[in-house]
Design an enzyme around this catalytic site. Structure first.
Site, PDB file in Angstrom:
ATOM      1  N   ARG A   1       0.831  -1.199   0.000  1.00  0.00           N
ATOM      2  CA  ARG A   1       0.000   0.000   0.000  1.00  0.00           C
ATOM      3  C   ARG A   1       0.867   1.250   0.000  1.00  0.00           C
ATOM      4  NH1 ARG A   1      -3.551   0.407   5.217  1.00  0.00           N
ATOM      5  NH2 ARG A   1      -3.831  -1.822   4.856  1.00  0.00           N
TER       6      ARG A   1
ATOM      7  N   ASP B   1       0.193   5.563   0.850  1.00  0.00           N
ATOM      8  CA  ASP B   1      -0.787   6.462   1.441  1.00  0.00           C
ATOM      9  C   ASP B   1      -1.340   7.449   0.412  1.00  0.00           C
ATOM     10  OD1 ASP B   1      -0.445   5.289   3.918  1.00  0.00           O
ATOM     11  OD2 ASP B   1       1.085   6.728   4.553  1.00  0.00           O
TER      12      ASP B   1
ATOM     13  N   ARG C   1       7.193   8.879   6.295  1.00  0.00           N
ATOM     14  CA  ARG C   1       6.797  10.266   6.534  1.00  0.00           C
ATOM     15  C   ARG C   1       7.037  10.672   7.987  1.00  0.00           C
ATOM     16  NH1 ARG C   1       0.848  10.052   4.588  1.00  0.00           N
ATOM     17  NH2 ARG C   1       0.837  12.210   5.364  1.00  0.00           N
TER      18      ARG C   1
END
Length: 260
Positions: free
Chosen positions: A49, A51, A208
């Site tokens: 995945r 974001d 992040r």
């Protein structure tokens, strides 16, 4: 028969790779295009995945389809009907046991940052005008190397069975954007940076959060020496704020056959 595809996407118009109940995703967009062309429901499995707003270059996915399809023709037709934000680089038959996610041996992310106002990188780079210590940020990044629990950088509710990852590379690098190299008014030393991090796996929101924490070190709001204690705490609240996703790129996914 199983097929492997390599693609790139601009994440700005998507709520990440993975299908969402009420939001458009890259996975859903690709599945709809394949289902339209193959006239049957197609499920696509990706390397992992990403974001909301995060970009990917050389992303790998796989799907199953009848053996009668012409992979080259399907690749051409996919590029014709997919939005400009997604491009298919290749599509080819794969072994029946190939899995784009579980066969991956490593992943690399790149986060771009600029320190001067620049309209030509604004959409894919994070502007940070504060004074930053490049050296301190790299020293702090070096303390992340190795195999350890990175739960302090994991988004709550990530759902991972383990928070242990092995980081092989974590460093800040100075660069000059290609547009300035080609037609700009000279280079701007020290004003464009990217953070490169490689690991066997990543947790949700991990990169992040790492970048946000390293920026706190660069600004002098957190000491280099605090990083080991932060890792030991395992508390997401102790780490820095997550930086925006639009400047983040999943830049490489490695597989055993790649020789990497």
């Amino acid at each position: 028969m199983r097929y492997k595809t390599v693609l790139s996407y601009n994440g700005s118009g998507f709520f990440g790779w993975q299908n969402q109940p009420d939001a458009i995703s890259v996975q859903e967009t690709l599945e709809k295009a394949l289902s339209t062309l193959l006239k049957r429901k197609v499920t696509v499995t990706g390397a992992g995945r990403t974001d909301t707003s995060v970009n990917a270059i050389g992303y790998t996915a796989h799907f199953d389809a009848p053996e009668t399809i012409d992979a080259a023709v399907l690749c051409y037709k996919l590029n014709a009907i997919l939005p400009r934000s997604i491009t298919i680089h290749s599509l080819e038959p794969a072994s029946d046991d190939f899995h784009s996610r579980f066969d991956a041996t490593g992943r690399e992310y790149t986060y771009f940052l600029h320190r001067r106002k620049d309209p030509f990188v604004e959409n894919y780079s994070y502007f940070c005008g504060y004074p930053l210590s490049f050296e301190d940020m790299n020293t702090a990044a070096s303390l992340l190397l190795g195999t350890r629990d990175f739960s302090c950088f994991e988004k709550t509710g990530g759902g991972n069975r383990t928070s242990v990852c092995t980081i092989k590379r974590a460093e800040w690098v100075e660069y000059t954007p290609s547009i300035h190299e080609i037609c700009g008014p000279g280079t701007f030393n020290g004003e464009y940076w990217y953070f490169k991090v490689e690991a066997d796996r990543f947790l949700r929101n991990m990169v992040r959060a790492i970048v946000g924490t390293l920026l706190e070190v660069g600004r002098g709001r957190r000491s280099v020496e605090s990083i080991p204690e932060l890792l030991k705490s395992g508390d997401r609240c102790d780490a820095g704020e997550s930086v925006p996703g639009y400047a983040l790129f999943l830049s490489r996914v490695d597989y055993p056959s790649s020789g990497k």
